[in-house]
Design a protein around this motif. Structure first.
Motif, PDB file in Angstrom:
ATOM      1  N   ALA A 153       0.824  -1.206   0.000  1.00  0.00           N
ATOM      2  CA  ALA A 153       0.000   0.000   0.000  1.00  0.00           C
ATOM      3  C   ALA A 153       0.860   1.259   0.000  1.00  0.00           C
ATOM      4  CB  ALA A 153      -0.930  -0.003   1.205  1.00  0.00           C
ATOM      5  N   LYS A 154       1.908   1.262   0.812  1.00  0.00           N
ATOM      6  CA  LYS A 154       2.791   2.424   0.856  1.00  0.00           C
ATOM      7  C   LYS A 154       3.531   2.611  -0.460  1.00  0.00           C
ATOM      8  CE  LYS A 154       3.264   2.226   5.864  1.00  0.00           C
ATOM      9  NZ  LYS A 154       4.116   1.861   7.023  1.00  0.00           N
ATOM     10  N   ALA A 155       3.904   1.487  -1.097  1.00  0.00           N
ATOM     11  CA  ALA A 155       4.559   1.590  -2.395  1.00  0.00           C
ATOM     12  C   ALA A 155       3.604   2.132  -3.454  1.00  0.00           C
ATOM     13  CB  ALA A 155       5.094   0.222  -2.814  1.00  0.00           C
ATOM     14  N   LEU A 156       2.370   1.669  -3.438  1.00  0.00           N
ATOM     15  CA  LEU A 156       1.368   2.196  -4.363  1.00  0.00           C
ATOM     16  C   LEU A 156       1.169   3.692  -4.160  1.00  0.00           C
ATOM     17  CD1 LEU A 156      -1.572  -0.391  -4.513  1.00  0.00           C
ATOM     18  CD2 LEU A 156      -0.379   0.592  -6.478  1.00  0.00           C
ATOM     19  N   ALA A 157       1.043   4.093  -2.899  1.00  0.00           N
ATOM     20  CA  ALA A 157       0.887   5.518  -2.601  1.00  0.00           C
ATOM     21  C   ALA A 157       2.099   6.304  -3.069  1.00  0.00           C
ATOM     22  CB  ALA A 157       0.653   5.713  -1.105  1.00  0.00           C
ATOM     23  N   GLY A 158       3.270   5.693  -2.906  1.00  0.00           N
ATOM     24  CA  GLY A 158       4.492   6.368  -3.318  1.00  0.00           C
ATOM     25  C   GLY A 158       4.580   6.603  -4.812  1.00  0.00           C
ATOM     26  N   THR A 159       3.920   5.760  -5.595  1.00  0.00           N
ATOM     27  CA  THR A 159       3.910   5.964  -7.040  1.00  0.00           C
ATOM     28  C   THR A 159       2.945   7.065  -7.460  1.00  0.00           C
ATOM     29  OG1 THR A 159       2.107   4.390  -7.499  1.00  0.00           O
ATOM     30  CG2 THR A 159       4.358   3.498  -7.382  1.00  0.00           C
ATOM     31  N   GLY A 160       2.065   7.484  -6.534  1.00  0.00           N
ATOM     32  CA  GLY A 160       1.038   8.460  -6.868  1.00  0.00           C
ATOM     33  C   GLY A 160      -0.287   7.841  -7.245  1.00  0.00           C
ATOM     34  N   TYR A 161      -0.395   6.517  -7.146  1.00  0.00           N
ATOM     35  CA  TYR A 161      -1.661   5.863  -7.484  1.00  0.00           C
ATOM     36  C   TYR A 161      -2.730   6.238  -6.468  1.00  0.00           C
ATOM     37  CZ  TYR A 161      -5.071   2.190  -8.534  1.00  0.00           C
ATOM     38  OH  TYR A 161      -6.215   1.504  -8.860  1.00  0.00           O
ATOM     39  N   SER A 162      -3.880   6.661  -6.960  1.00  0.00           N
ATOM     40  CA  SER A 162      -4.988   7.020  -6.077  1.00  0.00           C
ATOM     41  C   SER A 162      -6.302   6.459  -6.589  1.00  0.00           C
ATOM     42  CB  SER A 162      -5.096   8.545  -5.930  1.00  0.00           C
ATOM     43  OG  SER A 162      -5.289   9.162  -7.192  1.00  0.00           O
ATOM     44  N   GLY A 163      -6.204   5.375  -7.401  1.00  0.00           N
ATOM     45  CA  GLY A 163      -7.396   4.761  -7.960  1.00  0.00           C
ATOM     46  C   GLY A 163      -7.980   3.714  -7.039  1.00  0.00           C
ATOM     47  N   VAL A 164      -8.689   2.771  -7.634  1.00  0.00           N
ATOM     48  CA  VAL A 164      -9.405   1.753  -6.871  1.00  0.00           C
ATOM     49  C   VAL A 164      -8.490   0.587  -6.528  1.00  0.00           C
ATOM     50  CG1 VAL A 164     -11.291   0.077  -6.940  1.00  0.00           C
ATOM     51  CG2 VAL A 164     -11.621   2.373  -7.872  1.00  0.00           C
ATOM     52  N   VAL A 165      -8.585   0.151  -5.275  1.00  0.00           N
ATOM     53  CA  VAL A 165      -8.014  -1.116  -4.827  1.00  0.00           C
ATOM     54  C   VAL A 165      -9.191  -1.984  -4.399  1.00  0.00           C
ATOM     55  CG1 VAL A 165      -6.499  -2.287  -3.192  1.00  0.00           C
ATOM     56  CG2 VAL A 165      -5.883  -0.012  -4.051  1.00  0.00           C
ATOM     57  N   GLY A 166      -9.350  -3.125  -5.035  1.00  0.00           N
ATOM     58  CA  GLY A 166     -10.497  -3.973  -4.765  1.00  0.00           C
ATOM     59  C   GLY A 166     -10.121  -5.258  -4.055  1.00  0.00           C
ATOM     60  N   LEU A 167     -10.873  -5.602  -3.023  1.00  0.00           N
ATOM     61  CA  LEU A 167     -10.681  -6.862  -2.310  1.00  0.00           C
ATOM     62  C   LEU A 167     -11.471  -7.951  -3.023  1.00  0.00           C
ATOM     63  CD1 LEU A 167      -9.582  -8.355   0.256  1.00  0.00           C
ATOM     64  CD2 LEU A 167     -11.797  -7.835   1.315  1.00  0.00           C
ATOM     65  N   GLU A 168     -10.777  -8.847  -3.703  1.00  0.00           N
ATOM     66  CA  GLU A 168     -11.411  -9.997  -4.336  1.00  0.00           C
ATOM     67  C   GLU A 168     -10.991 -11.227  -3.537  1.00  0.00           C
ATOM     68  OE1 GLU A 168     -12.352 -11.216  -8.890  1.00  0.00           O
ATOM     69  OE2 GLU A 168     -10.242 -11.320  -8.312  1.00  0.00           O
ATOM     70  N   ALA A 169     -11.638 -11.411  -2.388  1.00  0.00           N
ATOM     71  CA  ALA A 169     -11.202 -12.416  -1.427  1.00  0.00           C
ATOM     72  C   ALA A 169     -12.369 -12.888  -0.598  1.00  0.00           C
ATOM     73  CB  ALA A 169     -10.122 -11.834  -0.507  1.00  0.00           C
ATOM     74  N   ALA A 170     -12.232 -14.102  -0.073  1.00  0.00           N
ATOM     75  CA  ALA A 170     -13.189 -14.619   0.900  1.00  0.00           C
ATOM     76  C   ALA A 170     -12.781 -14.169   2.291  1.00  0.00           C
ATOM     77  CB  ALA A 170     -13.227 -16.139   0.829  1.00  0.00           C
ATOM     78  N   ALA A 171     -13.727 -14.184   3.210  1.00  0.00           N
ATOM     79  CA  ALA A 171     -13.433 -13.866   4.608  1.00  0.00           C
ATOM     80  C   ALA A 171     -12.840 -15.085   5.293  1.00  0.00           C
ATOM     81  CB  ALA A 171     -14.701 -13.418   5.328  1.00  0.00           C
ATOM     82  N   SER A 172     -11.720 -14.911   5.962  1.00  0.00           N
ATOM     83  CA  SER A 172     -11.049 -16.040   6.598  1.00  0.00           C
ATOM     84  C   SER A 172     -11.862 -16.624   7.748  1.00  0.00           C
ATOM     85  CB  SER A 172      -9.677 -15.610   7.117  1.00  0.00           C
ATOM     86  OG  SER A 172      -9.807 -14.603   8.112  1.00  0.00           O
ATOM     87  N   GLY A 173     -12.753 -15.815   8.312  1.00  0.00           N
ATOM     88  CA  GLY A 173     -13.524 -16.281   9.450  1.00  0.00           C
ATOM     89  C   GLY A 173     -14.748 -17.101   9.099  1.00  0.00           C
ATOM     90  N   GLY A 174     -15.002 -17.295   7.799  1.00  0.00           N
ATOM     91  CA  GLY A 174     -16.155 -18.089   7.397  1.00  0.00           C
ATOM     92  C   GLY A 174     -17.209 -17.259   6.700  1.00  0.00           C
ATOM     93  N   ALA A 175     -18.437 -17.770   6.685  1.00  0.00           N
ATOM     94  CA  ALA A 175     -19.487 -17.184   5.860  1.00  0.00           C
ATOM     95  C   ALA A 175     -20.364 -16.168   6.583  1.00  0.00           C
ATOM     96  CB  ALA A 175     -20.372 -18.297   5.291  1.00  0.00           C
ATOM     97  N   GLY A 176     -20.294 -16.065   7.896  1.00  0.00           N
ATOM     98  CA  GLY A 176     -21.193 -15.193   8.625  1.00  0.00           C
ATOM     99  C   GLY A 176     -20.921 -13.719   8.393  1.00  0.00           C
ATOM    100  N   PRO A 177     -21.925 -12.858   8.627  1.00  0.00           N
ATOM    101  CA  PRO A 177     -21.747 -11.413   8.437  1.00  0.00           C
ATOM    102  C   PRO A 177     -20.607 -10.835   9.257  1.00  0.00           C
ATOM    103  CG  PRO A 177     -24.071 -11.937   8.644  1.00  0.00           C
ATOM    104  CD  PRO A 177     -23.325 -13.198   8.963  1.00  0.00           C
ATOM    105  N   GLU A 178     -20.415 -11.320  10.487  1.00  0.00           N
ATOM    106  CA  GLU A 178     -19.323 -10.787  11.313  1.00  0.00           C
ATOM    107  C   GLU A 178     -17.971 -11.063  10.683  1.00  0.00           C
ATOM    108  OE1 GLU A 178     -17.575 -10.955  15.892  1.00  0.00           O
ATOM    109  OE2 GLU A 178     -19.307 -12.174  15.321  1.00  0.00           O
ATOM    110  N   ALA A 179     -17.812 -12.251  10.094  1.00  0.00           N
ATOM    111  CA  ALA A 179     -16.557 -12.576   9.423  1.00  0.00           C
ATOM    112  C   ALA A 179     -16.316 -11.641   8.243  1.00  0.00           C
ATOM    113  CB  ALA A 179     -16.569 -14.026   8.954  1.00  0.00           C
ATOM    114  N   GLY A 180     -17.381 -11.350   7.494  1.00  0.00           N
ATOM    115  CA  GLY A 180     -17.244 -10.411   6.394  1.00  0.00           C
ATOM    116  C   GLY A 180     -16.882  -9.015   6.869  1.00  0.00           C
TER     117      GLY A 180
END
Length: 287
Positions: free
Chosen positions: A223-250
């Motif tokens: 993240a710091k390297a991205l900021a250092g390049t001047g990037y200010s666009g979208v970073v998207g989380l394409e990942a599952a929640a490690s805690g499982g399927a419940g809303p709290e895990a999300g």
């Protein structure tokens, strides 16, 4: 430096209906990524008020196949009205056609000059299509070791080469750092070198494809390297929640993602909203 943060509604809060997932992601200040939008209740998604960052930009064919590249462009054009209705800015394409399990529909393990030229011409056509309608097509890199075997020209260095050769403002990279870590590594130098061609960045940790902090990638440093390049666009989380399927895990997964990409101490920037973060929500590398 600030990033706009998004979360993929296809991979988090999986126990909830899609519209509820979108509402929950939006309520926490994130933009929303979607995959296949066909047979979805688009008006209901629009009614959530969410800002949609990206969606799948085709539904058949292969970018690098002379017999399949026309289908990529034709299917992309059919999806344009949905993208415009949702307000999506980026439509995602892949180097070749993926099956339901992510593997290649027609596995190929070597690239050829014909594949390069076919892919390049298809990207140029997509660029012209995007220019006419005000959207950007982003070519996503993939890993062929674990998730997407048999996809040629899938590494980040290959997708960057194709995008840079197309040299069109409506063609960019969807730089997926999860895939790049598995296939290439050296992520910080990768994001620095790819900066001129990045349309959006996607993240997940390795192994497991869960939120930052669950694996081997130092996303705070990324993240710091991205900021250092001047990037200010979208970073998207394409990942599952490690805690499982419940809303709290999300919820916890989104909090960990937000913390990893909070670069400036104490302040987190949401789209059109600036709010202070409680110090308890800032990860140790930012303190």
């Amino acid at each position: 430096m600030s990033f706009r943060l998004a979360a993929c509604a296809e991979m988090i809060y999986g126990e909830l209906p899609l519209v509820e997932r979108v509402r929950r992601i939006h309520a926490q200040g994130f933009e929303v990524e979607l995959w296949d939008t066909r047979n979805r209740d688009i008006p209901a998604l629009v009614a959530t008020g969410a800002r949609f960052s990206s969606m799948s930009g085709y539904f058949g064919g292969s970018l690098i196949d002379p017999d399949g590249s026309d289908r990529v462009v034709e299917s992309a054009e059919k999806l344009i009205p949905t993208a415009l209705e949702l307000g999506v800015g980026r439509m995602v394409v892949h180097p070749a056609e993926l099956g339901a399990d992510g593997a290649a529909v027609r596995p190929l393990h070597r690239s050829s000059g014909q594949m390069w030229m076919t892919g390049l011409r298809a990207l140029e056509r997509l660029g012209s299509l995007g220019e006419r309608h005000g959207v950007v097509f982003v070519l996503e890199n993939l890993n062929t070791v674990l998730d997407h075997p048999g996809i040629p020209l899938a590494r980040a260095k290959d997708t960057q080469a194709l995008v840079s050769a197309a040299d069109h403002p409506n063609v960019r990279m969807m730089l997926d750092l999860y895939h790049a870590q598995i296939g290439e590594g050296n992520l910080i130098e990768l994001v620095r070198g790819a900066l001129p061609w990045i349309g959006e960045v996607q993240v997940a940790d390795v192994p497991g494809r869960c939120e930052p902090g669950t694996g081997e990638i130092n996303y705070g440093a990324v993240a710091k390297a991205l900021a250092g390049t001047g990037y200010s666009g979208v970073v998207g989380l394409e990942a599952a929640a490690s805690g499982g399927a419940g809303p709290e895990a999300g919820d916890n997964a989104l909090a960990a993602f937000r913390n990893a990409f909070t670069v400036s101490r104490g302040t987190y920037y949401r789209p059109n909203v600036r709010t202070k973060i409680d110090k308890r929500d800032v990860s140790h590398h930012d303190q």
